[in-house]
Design an enzyme around this catalytic site. Structure first.
Site, short mmCIF file in Angstrom:
data_model
loop_
_atom_site.label_atom_id
_atom_site.label_comp_id
_atom_site.label_asym_id
_atom_site.label_seq_id
_atom_site.Cartn_x
_atom_site.Cartn_y
_atom_site.Cartn_z
N ASP A 149 56.94 67.32 -72.28
CA ASP A 149 57.03 65.85 -72.55
C ASP A 149 58.33 65.48 -73.39
O ASP A 149 59.03 66.41 -73.83
CB ASP A 149 55.72 65.57 -73.45
N GLU A 184 66.71 94.46 -52.60
CA GLU A 184 66.40 93.18 -53.48
C GLU A 184 67.44 93.07 -54.67
O GLU A 184 67.86 91.92 -54.98
CB GLU A 184 65.06 93.47 -54.21
N LYS A 196 62.26 81.38 -77.14
CA LYS A 196 61.31 80.94 -76.43
C LYS A 196 60.49 80.34 -77.35
O LYS A 196 59.70 81.44 -78.12
CB LYS A 196 60.86 81.72 -75.43
C1 GLA Z 1 52.57 82.37 -72.68
C2 GLA Z 1 53.80 82.06 -71.88
C3 GLA Z 1 54.18 83.32 -71.26
C4 GLA Z 1 54.25 84.50 -72.21
C5 GLA Z 1 53.04 84.58 -72.78
C6 GLA Z 1 53.06 85.77 -73.96
O1 GLA Z 1 51.59 82.52 -71.86
O2 GLA Z 1 53.59 81.05 -71.08
O3 GLA Z 1 55.44 83.23 -70.48
O4 GLA Z 1 55.49 84.40 -73.18
O5 GLA Z 1 52.55 83.40 -73.38
O6 GLA Z 1 51.95 85.95 -74.54
#
Ligand code: GLA
Length: 746
Positions: A534, A614, A476
């Site tokens: 984008d 849940e 990520k």
């Molecule tokens: C951003 C991301 C979140 C998380 C934080 C971590 O805000 O959008 O999803 O990863 O950073 O600091």
């Protein structure tokens, strides 16, 4: 052939299956835009009678005959300082003080295949569908050359454009505005559909009539931004999802951008789009060139929905390069909202251990695993593992997660640096900031100066080490502040206006290096949620975290707004805990699942806090999502009801061969004694019969004693019935109930 040259009339026509785009040379050798719209034949000069308009000057050669003015002619690209007083694409001055350019045609080429935009992402020719045309022009006074580049994707009904400048003169030229395209539309009453927002509320669709004057959509934040997306649609005033003329213009760029839309004194509409010109300048020495980012243009007379589907398919096929673009994505669980910075290895392992039996495929370790990163204030830039938190290092943690049969993903924020970090202490001049001035701080962090190749190389080395030394399946890639105090220690004073664009070129260089070196890693983009959602980023990230707002009700506007330009498969979308961390709202678990399934699905919560009920819901959600993922991601997407205009939101995905469909309805506002939920479905085969395979209701607290569904499971309807007459669903009770209905052709 999709590109047709009419030598006699000096006209060039770009044909796609359903559209035509035409330009010609006017009497004085200037390129004139003639037409973009529904496919047609012929030379469109009949649209342009010679007319003299007061205070619109004539070209010198036409000063006696009059009737053709730079101020009223339609342009493919504007000059500057030449008597076209409308909003323009270009601002430039050369070292002799000559301002502007008057471009005259010098030649053209037609090539097969797609063109490249050096240093920037752009569309490729996925299935041999593309032809390229380059039209060359030159300004005699400064020697500035302009190449207008067109990519014609015949079957996709897409035209891409970019402009290139070459200094073929003998003096330096400074560009202070160099946009990518001009699109002039001579007639029509247009509305502007654009996508505004803020952190935790991105890409809300807003539609407004275009009045006389200039409307600007822009970002000067060094990122495409949460605030104004670099995508606009012009649609005729009566256009709906299913009918009406629409033009789309989408910039393949992730930095500061600008789109001006002018309705002029004749009622003509002009759109110019490209790199933002706030704090922009670029020095072009003789022989040097400058490339502008690509714009993806689309036209349809079949409504906003058809325009969206054109972009969805084009972005997935011709922009995204990741092997995951069309692959099933792992269902992930991310620890951010579960723990924030407060975790250790055992906590992460326990999240994975509880998630695995629910069917979740991947654990994502978010912010806080590196350096002394225990809060926002420290350690960005120190990309080595914090062994206090993760004893034995990443290796050991990853092995424990992999041993459970789960994939492992990790968070990074490569473009940033904390003041309190080893990296900043070692290289204080690597942060973007103005010498002698306290910088504005965003989340108490600074932005690394990616206009410097050595900074990009250092971060490339860190990421390469991280990804080659550890078995990481997913990354990520975050970016959590905008760029202020713009200044680079590595550039001379006259080049400081180049920092923001050079920064973007550095980011693309890094992305190119890292994503191509690790093709088996799934990369998800992020910028405080959807602050850089984008087409430029989609070239590297087949999915982008859509928003930091995980509230399912808020997500309706965010995701449906995003879907106007971008494919559902690209929207990272998770079920999170309630009361929701951003809004405090509580939405039923089932409804959270229905909303998150309109995207690349996952979870963002602590399974230790879930009830058994849940957990059962999660099992059901994951199973349903896996069953329908390809229908949702690869199917054609139809917005049936936007939440802004109704008490409920609804959308559906239909397989391209129309063999099955999934309809989702969410009702954030339930009223007493309410009429049924009425929907006309879309995209089905009108002549086929569809059976209701499943009809699931979530979060509905009760049913009225005499209510019965109008569409019971097992019943069958003709596609025409479902689309032209529609269906009515029984009333729902409760706080934000929802429905998922699966239809299968029989
Ligand atoms: C951003 C991301 C979140 C998380 C934080 C971590 O805000 O959008 O999803 O990863 O950073 O600091």
């Amino acid at each position: 052939m999709s590109i047709e040259l009419d030598a006699q009339r000096h006209a060039l026509t770009l044909h796609t299956v359903r559209t035509s785009y035409q330009m010609d040379l006017d009497t004085y050798g200037r390129i004139r835009h003639l037409y973009y719209g529904r496919r047609t034949g012929g030379h469109m000069a009949q649209l342009y009678p010679m007319m003299d308009h007061g205070f619109s000057p004539d070209y010198y050669a036409g000063r006696k005959s009059r009737g053709l003015s730079p101020d009223t002619s339609l342009a493919e690209y504007t000059g500057a300082n030449t008597g076209d007083f409308r909003v323009g694409c270009l601002r430039c001055t050369n070292a002799d003080g000559i301002s502007g350019a008057d471009f005259v045609y010098t030649g053209h080429e037609i090539l097969s295949g797609a063109y490249d935009v050096p240093g920037m992402p752009c569309a490729h020719d996925q299935d041999g569908d593309c032809q390229t045309s380059i039209v060359r022009l030159k300004d005699a006074a400064t020697g500035l050359e302009l190449h207008l580049i067109y990519g014609v994707y015949e079957r996709d009904d897409i035209i891409t454009r970019s402009a290139k400048f070459v200094n073929a003169g003998s003096a330096d030229i400074t560009l202070t505005r160099a946009l990518s395209v001009c699109l002039d539309i001579p007639f029509g009453d247009w509305e502007l559909l654009h996508f505004h927002g803020r952190h935790e509320m991105e890409r809300n669709a807003e539609r407004m009539p275009l009045m006389h004057g200039i409307h600007t959509i822009s970002s000067n934040r060094g990122a495409s931004s949460h605030h104004h997306n670099p995508f606009v649609v012009l649609c005729d005033r009566s256009a709906t999802e299913d009918q009406g003329e629409c033009y789309g213009a989408m910039l393949v760029y992730s930095g500061s951008h600008r789109t001006d839309i002018e309705r002029d004194f004749l009622g003509q509409t002009r759109v110019v789009m490209g790199i933002g010109d706030e704090m922009f300048s670029w020095q072009l020495s003789p022989g040097e060139s400058f490339d502008t980012p690509q714009v993806i243009l689309a036209y349809t007379h079949e409504g906003i929905g058809a325009l969206s589907r054109r972009y969805h398919s084009f972005l997935r096929k011709n922009i995204m390069r990741s092997k995951f673009a069309f692959a099933p994505r792992p269902v992930l669980i991310n620890n951010w909202e579960a723990t924030y910075f407060n975790f250790d290895a055992d906590k992460i392992v326990s999240i994975a251990r509880q998630a695995a039996p629910l069917g979740i495929d991947m654990l994502v370790l978010d912010d806080g695993w590196f350096g002394l990163r225990n809060d926002d204030d420290h350690a960005l830039g120190d990309w080595f593992v914090n062994t206090d938190k993760l004893p034995g290092g990443l290796d050991k943690l990853i092995a424990r997660v992999h041993d459970m049969g789960m994939k492992f993903g990790i968070w990074v924020e490569p473009e940033m640096v904390s003041e309190d970090s080893d990296l900043c202490r070692a290289h204080p001049d690597w942060a973007i900031r103005v010498p002698g001035r306290d910088p504005a701080m965003g989340r108490n962090q600074l932005v690394l100066d990616f206009s410097r190749p050595e900074v990009v190389s250092h971060i490339a080395d860190c990421l390469t080490r991280l990804l080659s030394e550890n078995e990481i399946d997913y990354v990520k890639w975050d970016m959590n502040r905008n760029i202020s105090d713009v200044f680079s220690h590595a550039l001379p004073p006259e080049r400081q206006g180049e920092v923001l664009h050079r920064y973007m070129l550095g980011v693309y260089d890094l992305l190119e290096r890292v994503t191509s070196a690790f093709p088996d890693v799934l990369f998800e983009g992020c910028a405080g949620g959807g602050g850089r959602f984008d087409a430029g980023m989609l070239a590297y990230f087949p999915q982008i975290w859509c928003s930091d707002d995980t509230d399912a009700v808020e997500r309706l506007s965010i995701q449906l707004g995003t879907s106007v330009g971008y494919p559902v498969s690209a929207m990272g979308s998770h079920v999170s805990a309630c009361p929701n961390h951003q809004t405090g709202r509580t939405v039923p678990f089932g409804t959270r699942g229905v909303v998150a399934m309109c995207g690349a699905f996952g979870y963002e919560l602590d399974p230790a806090k879930l009830t058994d009920g849940e957990k059962d819901e999660i099992r059901g959600q994951v199973a349903r999502y896996k069953r329908w993922q390809s229908l949702i991601h690869d199917g054609l997407f139809y917005r049936l009801r936007m939440p802004e205009n109704s008490d409920y939101a609804a959308w559906m995905s239909v397989r391209e061969d129309r063999s099955e469909a999934l309809v989702s309805v969410v009702q954030p506002h339930v009223h007493g004694n309410t009429p049924p939920i009425f929907l006309k479905l879309a995209g089905l085969d009108p002549d086929a019969l569809y059976r209701v395979e499943s009809f699931d209701v979530f979060g509905c607290t009760r049913t009225a004693p005499f209510d019965r569904s109008g569409v019971p499971v097992g019943s069958a309807y003709a596609g025409s019935q479902l689309m032209y007459a529609g269906i009515a669903m029984q009333r729902l009770f409760g706080d934000c109930p929802s429905i998922q209905m699966h239809l299968v052709r029989i």
